[in-house]
Design a protein around this motif. Structure first.
Motif, PDB file in Angstrom:
ATOM      1  N   GLU A  28       0.393  -1.059   0.293  1.00 14.00           N
ATOM      2  CA  GLU A  28       0.100   0.065   0.252  1.00 14.00           C
ATOM      3  C   GLU A  28       0.412   1.406  -0.410  1.00 14.00           C
ATOM      4  OE1 GLU A  28      -2.979   0.242   2.812  1.00 14.00           O
ATOM      5  OE2 GLU A  28      -3.391  -2.074   2.940  1.00 14.00           O
ATOM      6  N   HIS A  29       0.625   2.532  -0.786  1.00 11.40           N
ATOM      7  CA  HIS A  29       1.045   3.589  -0.787  1.00 11.40           C
ATOM      8  C   HIS A  29       0.334   4.399   0.458  1.00 11.40           C
ATOM      9  CE1 HIS A  29       3.194   2.218  -4.853  1.00 11.40           C
ATOM     10  NE2 HIS A  29       2.154   1.170  -4.726  1.00 11.40           N
ATOM     11  N   ARG A  30       0.684   5.049  -0.851  1.00 16.15           N
ATOM     12  CA  ARG A  30      -0.420   6.511   0.250  1.00 16.15           C
ATOM     13  C   ARG A  30      -1.726   5.795   1.766  1.00 16.15           C
ATOM     14  NH1 ARG A  30      -1.113  12.540  -2.615  1.00 16.15           N
ATOM     15  NH2 ARG A  30       1.483  12.169  -3.084  1.00 16.15           N
ATOM     16  N   GLY A  31      -1.835   6.322   2.913  1.00 16.44           N
ATOM     17  CA  GLY A  31      -2.687   5.954   3.706  1.00 16.44           C
ATOM     18  C   GLY A  31      -2.492   5.125   4.185  1.00 16.44           C
ATOM     19  N   ALA A  32      -0.876   4.040   3.905  1.00 12.60           N
ATOM     20  CA  ALA A  32      -1.074   2.832   4.708  1.00 12.60           C
ATOM     21  C   ALA A  32      -0.945   3.290   6.280  1.00 12.60           C
ATOM     22  CB  ALA A  32       0.878   2.315   3.762  1.00 12.60           C
ATOM     23  N   THR A  33      -1.804   2.235   6.921  1.00 13.22           N
ATOM     24  CA  THR A  33      -2.007   1.790   8.344  1.00 13.22           C
ATOM     25  C   THR A  33      -1.482   0.712   9.238  1.00 13.22           C
ATOM     26  OG1 THR A  33      -4.479   0.771   8.309  1.00 13.22           O
ATOM     27  CG2 THR A  33      -4.452   3.222   7.844  1.00 13.22           C
ATOM     28  N   ASP A  34      -0.639   0.215   8.272  1.00 13.66           N
ATOM     29  CA  ASP A  34       0.315  -1.116   8.896  1.00 13.66           C
ATOM     30  C   ASP A  34       1.783  -1.257   9.136  1.00 13.66           C
ATOM     31  OD1 ASP A  34       1.566  -2.963   6.366  1.00 13.66           O
ATOM     32  OD2 ASP A  34       0.359  -1.208   5.901  1.00 13.66           O
ATOM     33  N   ALA A  35       1.963  -1.232   9.853  1.00 13.26           N
ATOM     34  CA  ALA A  35       4.076  -1.074  10.178  1.00 13.26           C
ATOM     35  C   ALA A  35       4.359  -1.512   8.955  1.00 13.26           C
ATOM     36  CB  ALA A  35       4.142  -2.348  11.510  1.00 13.26           C
ATOM     37  N   VAL A  36       4.093  -2.175   7.994  1.00 15.05           N
ATOM     38  CA  VAL A  36       5.359  -2.796   7.265  1.00 15.05           C
ATOM     39  C   VAL A  36       5.400  -1.968   5.914  1.00 15.05           C
ATOM     40  CG1 VAL A  36       5.909  -4.367   5.164  1.00 15.05           C
ATOM     41  CG2 VAL A  36       5.770  -5.300   7.258  1.00 15.05           C
ATOM     42  N   ASN A  37       4.296  -1.141   5.677  1.00  8.50           N
ATOM     43  CA  ASN A  37       4.163  -0.574   4.393  1.00  8.50           C
ATOM     44  C   ASN A  37       3.983   0.341   5.493  1.00  8.50           C
ATOM     45  OD1 ASN A  37       2.975  -1.422   1.934  1.00  8.50           O
ATOM     46  ND2 ASN A  37       1.255  -2.074   3.050  1.00  8.50           N
ATOM     47  N   ALA A  38       3.990   1.196   6.212  1.00  9.75           N
ATOM     48  CA  ALA A  38       3.950   2.281   7.100  1.00  9.75           C
ATOM     49  C   ALA A  38       6.105   2.949   7.454  1.00  9.75           C
ATOM     50  CB  ALA A  38       3.506   2.537   8.276  1.00  9.75           C
ATOM     51  N   MET A  39       6.710   1.222   7.127  1.00  5.65           N
ATOM     52  CA  MET A  39       8.156   2.451   7.290  1.00  5.65           C
ATOM     53  C   MET A  39       8.155   2.072   6.241  1.00  5.65           C
ATOM     54  SD  MET A  39       8.591  -1.694   9.803  1.00  5.65           S
ATOM     55  CE  MET A  39      10.817  -1.425  10.484  1.00  5.65           C
ATOM     56  N   LEU A  40       7.958   1.085   4.884  1.00  6.32           N
ATOM     57  CA  LEU A  40       8.255   1.372   3.488  1.00  6.32           C
ATOM     58  C   LEU A  40       8.790   3.132   3.092  1.00  6.32           C
ATOM     59  CD1 LEU A  40       7.263  -1.818   1.893  1.00  6.32           C
ATOM     60  CD2 LEU A  40      10.088  -1.573   2.329  1.00  6.32           C
ATOM     61  N   ASN A  41       7.201   3.330   3.528  1.00  6.96           N
ATOM     62  CA  ASN A  41       7.071   4.316   2.956  1.00  6.96           C
ATOM     63  C   ASN A  41       8.027   6.466   3.668  1.00  6.96           C
ATOM     64  OD1 ASN A  41       4.608   3.397   1.588  1.00  6.96           O
ATOM     65  ND2 ASN A  41       3.244   3.800   2.851  1.00  6.96           N
ATOM     66  N   TYR A  42       8.080   5.541   5.049  1.00  8.78           N
ATOM     67  CA  TYR A  42       8.933   6.342   5.691  1.00  8.78           C
ATOM     68  C   TYR A  42      10.513   6.080   4.837  1.00  8.78           C
ATOM     69  CZ  TYR A  42      10.862   9.605   9.748  1.00  8.78           C
ATOM     70  OH  TYR A  42      10.712  10.240  10.581  1.00  8.78           O
ATOM     71  N   GLY A  43      10.759   5.558   4.856  1.00  6.75           N
ATOM     72  CA  GLY A  43      12.393   5.056   4.276  1.00  6.75           C
ATOM     73  C   GLY A  43      11.643   5.252   3.016  1.00  6.75           C
ATOM     74  N   TYR A  44      11.490   5.201   1.619  1.00  8.27           N
ATOM     75  CA  TYR A  44      11.114   5.657   1.068  1.00  8.27           C
ATOM     76  C   TYR A  44      10.950   7.555   0.622  1.00  8.27           C
ATOM     77  CZ  TYR A  44       9.732   1.231  -1.724  1.00  8.27           C
ATOM     78  OH  TYR A  44       9.930   0.003  -0.923  1.00  8.27           O
ATOM     79  N   GLY A  45      10.745   7.879   1.587  1.00 12.40           N
ATOM     80  CA  GLY A  45      10.699   9.258   2.212  1.00 12.40           C
ATOM     81  C   GLY A  45      12.134  10.016   2.110  1.00 12.40           C
ATOM     82  N   ILE A  46      12.628   8.957   2.385  1.00 12.78           N
ATOM     83  CA  ILE A  46      13.922   9.550   3.015  1.00 12.78           C
ATOM     84  C   ILE A  46      15.166   9.697   1.402  1.00 12.78           C
ATOM     85  CG2 ILE A  46      16.193   9.964   4.380  1.00 12.78           C
ATOM     86  CD1 ILE A  46      14.512   8.381   6.343  1.00 12.78           C
ATOM     87  N   LEU A  47      14.637   8.790   1.290  1.00  9.90           N
ATOM     88  CA  LEU A  47      15.341   8.599  -0.043  1.00  9.90           C
ATOM     89  C   LEU A  47      14.624   9.031  -1.108  1.00  9.90           C
ATOM     90  CD1 LEU A  47      17.508   6.365  -1.494  1.00  9.90           C
ATOM     91  CD2 LEU A  47      15.520   5.398  -2.006  1.00  9.90           C
ATOM     92  N   TYR A  48      14.113   9.519  -0.913  1.00  8.81           N
ATOM     93  CA  TYR A  48      13.264  10.085  -2.290  1.00  8.81           C
ATOM     94  C   TYR A  48      14.168  11.401  -2.057  1.00  8.81           C
ATOM     95  CZ  TYR A  48       9.412   7.744  -3.564  1.00  8.81           C
ATOM     96  OH  TYR A  48       8.014   7.002  -3.323  1.00  8.81           O
ATOM     97  N   ALA A  49      14.422  12.222  -0.791  1.00 11.88           N
ATOM     98  CA  ALA A  49      14.786  13.660  -0.891  1.00 11.88           C
ATOM     99  C   ALA A  49      16.601  12.999  -0.977  1.00 11.88           C
ATOM    100  CB  ALA A  49      14.886  13.670   0.843  1.00 11.88           C
ATOM    101  N   LYS A  50      17.077  12.101  -0.737  1.00 10.70           N
ATOM    102  CA  LYS A  50      19.224  12.068  -1.239  1.00 10.70           C
ATOM    103  C   LYS A  50      18.749  11.823  -2.603  1.00 10.70           C
ATOM    104  CE  LYS A  50      20.536  10.927   2.916  1.00 10.70           C
ATOM    105  NZ  LYS A  50      22.084  11.450   3.116  1.00 10.70           N
ATOM    106  N   VAL A  51      17.536  10.779  -3.063  1.00  8.91           N
ATOM    107  CA  VAL A  51      18.068  11.435  -5.232  1.00  8.91           C
ATOM    108  C   VAL A  51      17.416  12.588  -5.657  1.00  8.91           C
ATOM    109  CG1 VAL A  51      17.627   8.799  -4.569  1.00  8.91           C
ATOM    110  CG2 VAL A  51      15.639  10.063  -5.463  1.00  8.91           C
ATOM    111  N   TRP A  52      16.584  13.273  -5.183  1.00 14.09           N
ATOM    112  CA  TRP A  52      15.584  15.296  -5.518  1.00 14.09           C
ATOM    113  C   TRP A  52      17.487  15.769  -4.854  1.00 14.09           C
ATOM    114  CZ3 TRP A  52      10.545  16.335  -4.628  1.00 14.09           C
ATOM    115  CH2 TRP A  52      10.020  17.686  -4.888  1.00 14.09           C
ATOM    116  N   ALA A  53      17.830  15.560  -4.548  1.00 18.01           N
ATOM    117  CA  ALA A  53      18.976  16.420  -4.016  1.00 18.01           C
ATOM    118  C   ALA A  53      20.298  16.653  -4.895  1.00 18.01           C
ATOM    119  CB  ALA A  53      19.485  16.981  -2.724  1.00 18.01           C
TER     120      ALA A  53
END
Length: 337
Positions: A197-222
């Motif tokens: 699940e992408h946006r709005g995920a309410t389970d721990a695994v998807n929430a962890m993945l989405n949070y980690g991807y957010g940090i990665l997005y910032a890295k690749v964007w910069a």
């Protein structure tokens, strides 16, 4: 040189400057200091964090990235100097590539690279599974082999421009994705993970993945900005207002080796992840961020040498710029299992 990413994730934290050092003072009065020449990035990951104009001034002069992320890990702001950018020739070449076969070559490479890393990560985890789980191990390996077959099809896609083959490539990516996430469900167990699940995920695994991807997005964007590229002009992902499509293209080759591996290792080792109001708890966010940042500082084989994954992202962005200018072929970073 050992560089650092500073994560400011506690309410009431103040980030200031003292001489040639960054000072982080928490609400309880405790302080830490970090030499400016070793700070690579400052991530503000919580409301109620203050940062002084002195730190901002030093950061933009030194090329230190300032990134703001929300509770899901999504970057909502970045501060950088308007003068720390490459010549416009790279952006012009990038836009021109959209209308010729370079766009097809890049999109094909992005899909094939992502699928290779998905298959390799599955094999990485399968090889460490105990004999008692041999049936699941064999099923996971079978999913990996199917992904490799889909990858072969993606590499054969031909067209004059990306608009003529985008749907086909995205279809192949989706087919491989179903295999990948089915294998992850086998590995983690359906009681822990039951689909991506992408946006709005309410389970721990998807929430962890989405949070980690957010940090990665910032890295690749910069990294893309530093290489003189336009983050909102992608190829595989279509352009939409507010959608950094080149960031979404470029991040694909790094999802599995950086975020997925980190999250699944945490879960396999029994990490206790709590949710609060359908978001990761503050402690869980700190844990995921800490481990993803540690992973980014770990080394991998690249171009015949050992480099930090942070540096590999930057090198790949520069390679992408050279590709658009017709100076070098583009190859995705491959995770070796």
């Amino acid at each position: 040189m050992n560089t650092q990413t500073l994560l400011l994730s506690d309410f009431g934290t103040f980030c200031g400057k003292r001489s040639e050092r960054v000072v982080v003072r928490k609400s309880d009065g405790s302080e830490e200091e970090f030499p400016l020449f070793r700070v690579q990035e400052i991530i503000i990951a919580k409301q109620g964090v203050s940062i002084s104009s002195d730190v901002i001034d030093e950061a933009v002069q030194r090329g230190i990235k300032l990134t703001f992320i929300d509770g899901t890990g999504r970057p909502y702001a970045m501060l950088t100097s308007p003068y720390l950018s490459a010549p416009a020739v790279t952006r012009r070449a990038q836009i021109e590539a959209f209308h010729n076969q370079l766009s097809v070559r890049l999109a094909r490479t992005v899909v094939a690279g992502k699928l290779a890393n998905q298959a390799n990560l599955l094999k990485y985890f399968a090889k460490s599974m105990p004999e008692a789980e041999s049936e699941s191990r064999n099923q996971i390996t079978s999913h990996a082999e199917t992904i490799h077959s889909v990858r072969h099809k993606a590499r054969l896609v031909e067209a004059e421009k990306i608009d003529d083959c985008r749907d086909g490539l995205m279809g192949l990516e989706g087919s491989a994705g179903r295999e990948y996430w089915a294998a992850i469900e086998l590995m983690l167990g359906s009681e822990v993970f039951h689909g991506r699940e992408h946006r709005g995920a309410t389970d721990a695994v998807n929430a962890m993945l989405n949070y980690g991807y957010g940090i990665l997005y910032a890295k690749v964007w910069a990294a893309l900005l530093s290489a003189g590229l336009e983050p909102f002009a992608g190829f595989l992902h279509v352009d939409r207002p507010g959608k950094p499509s080149l960031v979404l293209d470029f991040v694909e080759e790094f999802r599995q080796p950086i975020v997925d591996r980190t999250v699944f290792v945490l879960l396999n080792r029994g990490a206790k992840i709590e949710m609060e109001n359908n978001l990761l708890s503050a402690e869980a966010r700190r844990l995921v961020a800490k481990r993803v940042l540690e992973r980014l500082q770990s080394e991998a084989e690249y171009a015949g040498q050992k480099l930090q994954l942070n540096s590999i992202i930057q090198a790949q962005a520069r390679r992408l710029a050279l590709f658009f200018r017709g100076e070098k072929a583009y190859r995705c970073f491959r995770f070796k299992w």
